[in-house]
Write a protein that holds these residues in place. Structure first.
Motif, PDB file in Angstrom:
ATOM      1  N   GLN A  50       0.725  -1.051  -0.027  1.00 25.76           N
ATOM      2  CA  GLN A  50       0.014  -0.135   0.217  1.00 25.76           C
ATOM      3  C   GLN A  50       0.790   1.238   0.212  1.00 25.76           C
ATOM      4  OE1 GLN A  50      -2.440  -0.679   3.464  1.00 25.76           O
ATOM      5  NE2 GLN A  50      -4.156  -0.707   2.431  1.00 25.76           N
ATOM      6  N   LEU A  51       1.937   1.088   0.922  1.00 24.88           N
ATOM      7  CA  LEU A  51       2.625   2.492   0.868  1.00 24.88           C
ATOM      8  C   LEU A  51       3.546   2.696  -0.343  1.00 24.88           C
ATOM      9  CD1 LEU A  51       3.809   2.282   4.932  1.00 24.88           C
ATOM     10  CD2 LEU A  51       1.744   3.282   3.600  1.00 24.88           C
ATOM     11  N   GLN A  52       4.210   1.643  -0.742  1.00 28.80           N
ATOM     12  CA  GLN A  52       4.976   2.085  -2.179  1.00 28.80           C
ATOM     13  C   GLN A  52       4.055   2.249  -3.166  1.00 28.80           C
ATOM     14  OE1 GLN A  52       7.801   2.422  -2.166  1.00 28.80           O
ATOM     15  NE2 GLN A  52       9.177   0.851  -1.306  1.00 28.80           N
ATOM     16  N   ARG A  53       2.653   1.962  -3.206  1.00 31.72           N
ATOM     17  CA  ARG A  53       1.741   2.543  -4.175  1.00 31.72           C
ATOM     18  C   ARG A  53       1.725   4.058  -4.031  1.00 31.72           C
ATOM     19  NH1 ARG A  53      -0.823  -2.420  -3.899  1.00 31.72           N
ATOM     20  NH2 ARG A  53      -2.334  -1.800  -2.231  1.00 31.72           N
ATOM     21  N   LEU A  54       2.011   4.413  -2.926  1.00 36.68           N
ATOM     22  CA  LEU A  54       1.548   6.023  -2.423  1.00 36.68           C
ATOM     23  C   LEU A  54       2.848   6.646  -2.578  1.00 36.68           C
ATOM     24  CD1 LEU A  54      -0.561   5.793   0.671  1.00 36.68           C
ATOM     25  CD2 LEU A  54      -1.131   6.497  -1.456  1.00 36.68           C
ATOM     26  N   PHE A  87       6.051   9.867  -9.085  1.00 34.80           N
ATOM     27  CA  PHE A  87       6.282  11.271  -8.851  1.00 34.80           C
ATOM     28  C   PHE A  87       7.028  11.919 -10.325  1.00 34.80           C
ATOM     29  CE2 PHE A  87       4.828  10.007  -4.882  1.00 34.80           C
ATOM     30  CZ  PHE A  87       4.189  10.805  -4.254  1.00 34.80           C
ATOM     31  N   ASN A  88       7.158  11.351 -11.194  1.00 30.42           N
ATOM     32  CA  ASN A  88       7.741  11.630 -12.307  1.00 30.42           C
ATOM     33  C   ASN A  88       7.328  13.178 -12.765  1.00 30.42           C
ATOM     34  OD1 ASN A  88       9.541   9.300 -12.649  1.00 30.42           O
ATOM     35  ND2 ASN A  88       8.253   8.450 -13.901  1.00 30.42           N
ATOM     36  N   HIS A 141      10.939   8.634   1.409  1.00 36.33           N
ATOM     37  CA  HIS A 141       9.994   7.775   1.860  1.00 36.33           C
ATOM     38  C   HIS A 141       9.938   6.345   1.550  1.00 36.33           C
ATOM     39  CE1 HIS A 141       7.610  10.945   3.850  1.00 36.33           C
ATOM     40  NE2 HIS A 141       7.481  11.643   2.883  1.00 36.33           N
ATOM     41  N   SER A 142      10.237   6.022   0.079  1.00 36.60           N
ATOM     42  CA  SER A 142      10.398   4.895  -0.419  1.00 36.60           C
ATOM     43  C   SER A 142      11.341   3.883   0.340  1.00 36.60           C
ATOM     44  CB  SER A 142      10.657   4.740  -1.802  1.00 36.60           C
ATOM     45  OG  SER A 142      10.570   3.484  -2.449  1.00 36.60           O
ATOM     46  N   THR A 143      12.666   4.552   0.446  1.00 38.72           N
ATOM     47  CA  THR A 143      13.886   3.879   1.205  1.00 38.72           C
ATOM     48  C   THR A 143      13.397   3.575   2.781  1.00 38.72           C
ATOM     49  OG1 THR A 143      15.447   5.011   0.108  1.00 38.72           O
ATOM     50  CG2 THR A 143      16.012   4.281   1.717  1.00 38.72           C
TER      51      THR A 143
END
Length: 233
Positions: free
Chosen positions: A93-97, A103-104, A117-119
């Motif tokens: 879920q979080l990775q989809r956000l 964010f390109n 955030h992703s890291t």
């Protein structure tokens, strides 16, 4: 587009999970009404970011919250017992956000924040997924760390056992011999995992520290087994 995304964000980020001390549980509306006590948005200056990753006014991605621990981030109670299926679902879920791929077309600032955030999400997931790293992290939250070079703290019988397993591993010349050692280590890790879980439930952090130290030894042997198994694969 942002209306639906905002609802998803409210569901995922608006509530603080139970069992995490020191933070008031906020609904999505309450978070928006938090006021001057919250960090201001870097983009529009609006106060009241609340518990989410996005500004509730301009929807710009905000920097990671340095006060949020991995258990809170992954929507888990601060406990050694973790539902790994729920953990994996939360990770997805979080990775989809926050994954940088989404964010390109956003500002460079948001691109940088999405990387962070992703890291952070990856680190939290990896840490809480494995019993050893989860236990060590939980100890750290209680102000306890296991320093390197703790052999002197282990009883001699255990160290002799580790030495004998290492010798047997060094002498193993067949896949069957490797599997036998691997099965032995897996059984010992399972026993340690059960024991450390009980120690945390009883708030016996010194006992948990002792068991986790043993698990580190067994984990080192597991890594050696993986390396030695490569020729057999």
């Amino acid at each position: 587009m942002w209306g639906g995304r905002a609802q998803v964000l409210c569901r995922l980020w608006g509530l603080r999970p139970a069992g995490v001390p020191g933070r008031r549980v906020l609904s999505c509306h309450a978070a928006s009404e938090e006021g001057s006590g919250s960090a201001r948005c870097w983009n529009c200056g609006s106060p009241g970011r609340g518990e989410g990753f996005f500004c509730h006014q301009c929807r710009a991605l905000q920097p990671p919250d340095p006060t949020r621990d991995y258990f809170s981030l992954m929507d888990c109670n601060r406990s050694f017992r973790v539902n790994t299926t729920k953990l994996q679902h939360r990770f997805q879920q979080l990775q989809r956000l926050v994954h940088p791929d989404f964010f390109n077309q956003r500002s460079q600032t948001e691109k940088d924040f999405s990387e962070k955030h992703s890291t952070l999400v990856n680190e939290a997931y990896k840490t809480l997924l494995a019993p050893l790293s989860r236990g060590l992290y939980l100890l750290k939250l209680h102000g306890i760390e296991i320093p390197k070079g703790t052999d002197y703290e282990m009883d001699s019988q255990f160290l002799v056992e580790i030495m004998e397993i290492n010798e047997k591993l060094a002498e193993a010349q067949s896949e069957a011999a490797m599997k036998e050692i691997e099965s032995t280590i897996q059984a010992k890790q399972k026993e340690c995992t059960d024991s450390v879980s009980r120690a945390f439930e009883q708030d016996d952090f010194e006992k948990a520290k002792e068991i986790l130290t043993k698990m580190k030894y067994f984990s080192n042997i597991e890594e050696k087994i993986k390396l030695k198994k490569i020729p057999y694969s």
